[in-house]
Design an enzyme around this catalytic site. Structure first.
Site, PDB file in Angstrom:
ATOM      1  CB  CYS A  88      58.157  41.648  69.606  1.00 21.44           C
ATOM      2  SG  CYS A  88      56.957  42.861  69.322  1.00 21.44           S
ATOM      3  CD  GLU A 123      52.248  39.020  70.030  1.00 22.13           C
ATOM      4  OE1 GLU A 123      52.041  39.282  68.822  1.00 22.13           O
ATOM      5  OE2 GLU A 123      53.236  38.396  70.333  1.00 22.13           O
TER       6      GLU A 123
END
Length: 162
Positions: A113, A76
């Protein structure tokens, strides 16, 4: 006695990728391709991300590990930092994330996360518009939030630095 505040969020669920809108299917397909390019010799946990910009461009990233563990980078953040560097004036509309182990196939949706949530939140706050986040395992259900801040409701921001 302290006052209790309750924070609620909405998560939307699709039975599988075929139940998603066609543009999201395309975005997730790009994330799957990126996932296969992940460099994961240590964790054997591959993650791919694909970002759709306001101009329709799609930027991808995959996790890249390093023997010096903190030196690696999640998919990401790989994708979002590249987006910021190459397309600084484009708003991010949505991000698709897919993750699975090499030895164990994840069928549960895998959200970003904490570090990635914070990084995506920074871009959402900067552009003053929500970023829809779609996430899945290797297969199975897809979950979606309309804004990253739904996953990180008390996000740290620049307001605390001034």
């Amino acid at each position: 006695m302290p006052k209790e505040s309750i924070i609620r969020t909405s998560v939307f669920e699709y039975n599988d990728i075929k139940a998603c809108p066609s543009d999201i299917q395309q975005l997730m397909d790009k994330a799957v391709i990126a996932r296969e390019k992940a460099y994961t010799p240590y964790s054997q946990f591959k993650v791919g991300a694909a970002i759709r910009l306001e101009n329709g461009k799609i930027v991808t990233g995959s996790n890249q590990e390093n023997a010096s563990y903190p030196s690696g980078l999640c998919a990401e953040r790989t994708a979002i930092f590249y987006t910021g560097a190459q397309y600084p004036d484009q708003k991010i509309k949505s991000i698709a994330i897919t993750a699975t182990g090499t030895d164990k196939e994840n069928t549960e949706p895998v959200p970003p996360c904490g570090a990635c949530r914070q990084a995506i939140a920074e871009y959402e706050q900067k552009q003053k518009s929500p970023i829809a986040v779609y996430f899945m395992g290797k297969s199975g259900q897809v979950k979606m939030v309309k804004s990253l801040l739904s996953l990180l409701p008390l996000a740290f921001s620049e307001q605390y630095l001034k």
